[in-house]
Design an enzyme around this catalytic site. Structure first.
Site, PDB file in Angstrom:
ATOM      1  N   GLY A   1      -8.195  -0.407  -1.470  1.00  0.00           N
ATOM      2  CA  GLY A   1      -7.156  -1.094  -0.848  1.00  0.00           C
ATOM      3  C   GLY A   1      -6.477  -2.161  -1.861  1.00  0.00           C
TER       4      GLY A   1
ATOM      5  CB  SER B   1      -7.338   0.345  -8.212  1.00  0.00           C
ATOM      6  OG  SER B   1      -6.751   0.875  -7.103  1.00  0.00           O
TER       7      SER B   1
ATOM      8  CG  HIS C   1       3.019   2.810  -3.907  1.00  0.00           C
ATOM      9  ND1 HIS C   1       3.404   4.276  -4.273  1.00  0.00           N
ATOM     10  CD2 HIS C   1       3.768   2.757  -2.933  1.00  0.00           C
ATOM     11  CE1 HIS C   1       4.473   4.620  -3.902  1.00  0.00           C
ATOM     12  NE2 HIS C   1       4.761   3.542  -2.890  1.00  0.00           N
TER      13      HIS C   1
ATOM     14  CG  ASP D   1      21.431  -6.167   5.331  1.00  0.00           C
ATOM     15  OD1 ASP D   1      20.729  -4.989   5.050  1.00  0.00           O
ATOM     16  OD2 ASP D   1      22.793  -5.862   4.822  1.00  0.00           O
TER      17      ASP D   1
ATOM     18  CB  THR E   1      16.555  -3.451   4.329  1.00  0.00           C
ATOM     19  OG1 THR E   1      17.976  -3.766   4.329  1.00  0.00           O
ATOM     20  CG2 THR E   1      15.658  -4.548   4.033  1.00  0.00           C
TER      21      THR E   1
HETATM   22 CA   LIG Z   1      19.914  -4.050   2.907  1.00  0.00          CA
END
Ligand SMILES: [Ca+2]
Ligand code: HEM
Ligand SMILES: [Mn+2]
Length: 344
Positions: A71, A75, A52, A205, A181
């Site tokens: 970027g 900030s 973000h 995973d 994940t």
């Molecule tokens: Ca996972």
């Protein structure tokens, strides 16, 4: 060839560049006091924060003569009064408040700290690849504009276009989404905080890629919130964006290719995360301090890609026209139900 190493002033560590010595105490501080040696909420949120901060950068806006954000410039913390108010940053104020006092007690730019904490946080997650860490970002002098962080209710067209603006191809968006994940949602349905995106949110995973391809059958909480899709198992949250990217012709085969290929993370995730962490950054003065990032523990020995209990290949909604969906063993026992991610 032997690499010459310098002894750090702490008398314990050595580094290939003396500038990296300052990172060892910061690393040890956050592993202990922020992550508590665990791949849970704080590590997950720190990884999300890297995205973000960094993705709020738009060469397309700059080309139109507008300020497109800096970027990976810190900030999101330095101008948190502005940026945590953006809808796409909902819930990110919590990790901002946890990171702020830690940044204050160390000598590091906020921009560097955010990316460093994300990489160290990921190292708490078994199965995760080691991320690169480059030291030397300049801190932001203004807040990023609103509207640059993708939302889970955005169309696939819009998400792919936004990420192409910062240099990622369609298939690389899939690589980036491996992050989910080790993730959960707090703000999508606020009645059920820390509801995971897969059945193994503490482990890096391939379950996220398998489980997002299962037919959705129910909502975990209130249901049908903005950006939410039906999920396949109790206690699991599926984002509408993940649902659609898993099934879009531009991305579905890449998505499926991760379901049975844990090794693929090692070559893909560090590539895209390394580039993400440098969006908008002046790269002329950076020092490579990747050696400070710990190696994550391996996956548990008994871990293998599987269908959650109660699910088989008939529950899959295959979306890759080129290749059949791989088969997996089904976990034994009663239908899987996922618990919320711990908050340490
Ligand atoms: Ca996972
Ligand atoms: C590309 C489109 C993406 C969309 C639409 C999206 C959307 C979301 C949403 C809605 C949440 C839940 C937030 C909450 O309610 O607490 C989330 C969580 C998360 N996202 Fe993404 N995301 C995207 C890409 C990424 C990328 C590239 C990363 C890479 C770092 C990432 C890392 C995470 C992580 C680690 C979490 C879990 C945070 C936690 O468990 O507290 N996401 N994402
Ligand atoms: Mn969270």
């Amino acid at each position: 060839a032997l690499t010459r190493r310098v002894a750090c002033p702490d008398g314990v560590n050595t580094a290939t560049n003396a500038a990296c010595c300052a990172l060892f105490p910061i690393r040890d501080d956050i592993i202990e006091n922020l992550f508590h040696n665990t791949c849970a909420e704080e590590a997950h949120e720190s990884l999300r924060l890297t995205f973000h901060d960094a993705v709020a950068f738009s060469p397309a806006m700059e080309a139109r003569g507008e300020f497109g954000g800096g970027g990976a410039d810190g900030s999101i913390i330095l101008f948190d009064q502005v940026e945590t108010g953006f809808h796409a940053n909902a819930g990110i104020d919590e990790i901002v408040q946890l990171q702020k006092p830690i940044i204050a007690r160390h000598n590091i730019s906020t921009a560097d700290f955010i990316q460093f904490a994300g990489a160290v946080g990921l190292s708490q997650c078994p199965g995760a690849p080691q991320l690169e860490f480059m030291l030397g970002r300049q801190d932001a002098t203004q807040a990023a504009p609103d509207g640059l962080v993708p939302e889970p209710f955005d169309s696939v067209d819009s998400i792919l276009a936004r990420l192409l603006d910062v240099g990622f191809q369609d298939f690389e968006v899939v690589w980036l989404l491996s992050a989910h994940t080790v993730g959960a949602a707090d703000a999508v349905d606020p009645t059920i905080p820390r509801t995971p995106f897969d059945s193994t949110p503490g482990v890096f995973d391939t379950q996220f890629f398998i489980e997002t391809q299962l037919q959705g059958v129910s909502f975990p909480g209130v249901g049908n919130e903005q950006g939410e899709a039906l999920s396949p198992i109790a206690g699991e949250m599926r984002l509408e964006s993940d649902q659609l990217i898993a099934r879009d012709q531009r991305t579905a085969c890449e998505w499926q290719s991760f379901t049975n290929d844990q090794e693929k993370f090692a070559e893909t995730f560090p590539d895209v995360m390394g580039r993400l962490a440098l969006l908008g950054v002046d790269q002329s003065q950076l020092v490579d301090c990747s050696e400070v990032i710990p190696i994550a523990p391996p996956l548990p020995a008994d871990s293998q890609p599987h269908f959650p209990a109660g699910k088989t290949v008939v529950d899959v909604e295959p979306a890759c026209a080129d290749t059949p969906f791989p088969t997996f063993p089904t976990d034994p026992g009663p239908a899987t139900s996922v618990a919320p991610v711990p908050n340490l």
